[in-house]
Design an enzyme around this catalytic site. Structure first.
Site, PDB file in Angstrom:
ATOM      1  CE  LYS A   1     -21.211 -11.025   3.152  1.00 35.00           C
ATOM      2  NZ  LYS A   1     -21.709 -11.813   4.300  1.00 35.00           N
TER       3      LYS A   1
ATOM      4  CG  HIS B   1     -19.100  -7.756   1.848  1.00 29.50           C
ATOM      5  ND1 HIS B   1     -19.505  -7.504   3.136  1.00 29.50           N
ATOM      6  CD2 HIS B   1     -20.151  -7.453   1.062  1.00 29.50           C
ATOM      7  CE1 HIS B   1     -20.761  -7.077   3.133  1.00 29.50           C
ATOM      8  NE2 HIS B   1     -21.177  -7.034   1.883  1.00 29.50           N
TER       9      HIS B   1
END
Length: 343
Positions: free
Chosen positions: A229, A225
């Protein structure tokens, strides 16, 4: 947004691609970009959107990219934004303009810090908004921060504000307990993307019907990600839960997931330069004890549109439940999908 979902079998050195007719095959590639996905959603708007025009959606977490994308999707799907929303406690109060490039719609939203004083301002503003549009017409979407999940959930429940929790992380068991004890209306899910939700539902059904079908197989998981995140993917945790039932593997959610959060590792994993600031690439691999058979499930998402679209659909679904007169309930995205509410 580019999403890819693939599963294959590698047996004794041979590579076999499973077909869509196989119960364990989810092989599809969507090569549509953000603009096409957004345009499709407009064509899919139903006549029921007229009933949605009275809704006011408080999208909390702006100016963060996921919250902003969800707000744009709401405008795209015929929803109106609340004129006020919560932002981070350390962010100064300001007014922003949310614009959807596809429809040309826009709205001004005053962002109020989620401090003690700011929450009082939110409660006061909520009262005025409800008096103006009706108590059942104000709902919230949460894309804030994992550290705020539980406190925000309680805030929504205690102020009778139905909400869609798109933020992952926090203490999920406590969150569910808090909502159920307060008879809150909510949609809580680790993923808002229609196709990924369908994949999760299929895996859950497989795990229920064929537990331990992959007994003895070793599970490995890698997820990438954007570096901002803060937590482990909630989608990965949900998928792993089903795969563990199928394989009986002692996979540890906290220790065994390989998380990629730096550009160099993500690029090596197949993420494009353009998607560095917003992507979700997951690969789950099940390998037999002797190494002769390997199953691999992969879903790759570039961009945020698929999640934003699903979030807007979820809040419309929740509004219909609030207006039905039923008691408060916590729904999942599988509930939303099962009722055909994902466009």
């Amino acid at each position: 947004m580019i999403m890819k979902s693939v599963i294959g079998v590698f047996a004794a050195g041979a590579i076999v691609s499973l077909t869509e007719t196989n119960a364990f095959a989810f092989q599809s590639t969507q090569q549509s970009l953000n603009m096409r996905a957004k345009a499709t959603s407009i064509m899919q708007m139903s006549s029921g959107d007229g009933d949605s025009s009275s809704l006011r959606i408080m999208v909390n977490g702006m100016p963060g990219p996921m919250a902003t994308a969800a707000a744009e999707a709401c405008l795209r799907k015929g929803l109106s934004l609340s004129p006020i929303a919560m932002t981070g406690p350390d962010i100064e109060s300001s007014t922003i303009t949310v614009s959807d490039d596809v429809t040309g719609k826009s709205a001004e939203v005053r962002l109020i810090p989620a401090s003690d004083e700011g929450r009082e301002d939110i409660v006061s503003s909520l009262a005025g908004l409800r008096e103006s549009v009706g108590a059942d017409n104000v709902l919230a979407i949460d894309y804030t921060h994992p550290s705020a999940v539980n406190a925000n959930g309680v805030f929504y429940a205690e102020n009778k504000l139905p909400f869609v929790m798109g933020t992952t992380g926090g203490d999920r068991e406590q969150l569910m307990s808090d909502m159920e004890s307060r008879d809150a209306f909510a949609v809580i899910a680790p993923n808002m993307g229609k196709q990924i939700v369908a994949m999760q539902a299929g895996l859950e059904e497989l795990a229920e019907k064929f537990p331990s079908a992959f007994a003895g197989y070793k599970l490995e998981v890698t997820e990438s990600h954007q570096k901002t995140k803060a937590d482990t993917s909630g989608t990965a945790k949900a998928v792993i839960g089903s795969l563990k039932k199928l394989s009986d593997d002692d996979f540890d959610l906290e220790e065994d997931i390989k998380m990629l959060r730096d550009d160099e590792s993500s690029l090596a994993f197949g993420v494009s330069e353009e998607a560095m600031n917003g992507h979700a690439f997951h690969t789950y691999t099940l390998t037999s004890a002797d190494g002769s058979v390997q199953f691999q499930l992969q879903h790759n998402v570039s961009g945020r549109t698929v999640y934003a679209e699903g979030t807007a659909d979820a809040v419309k679904f929740l509004a219909s439940k609030v207006k039905s007169g039923m008691e408060g309930k916590v729904f999942s995205m599988i509930d939303v999908l099962s009722e055909g509410a994902l466009e």
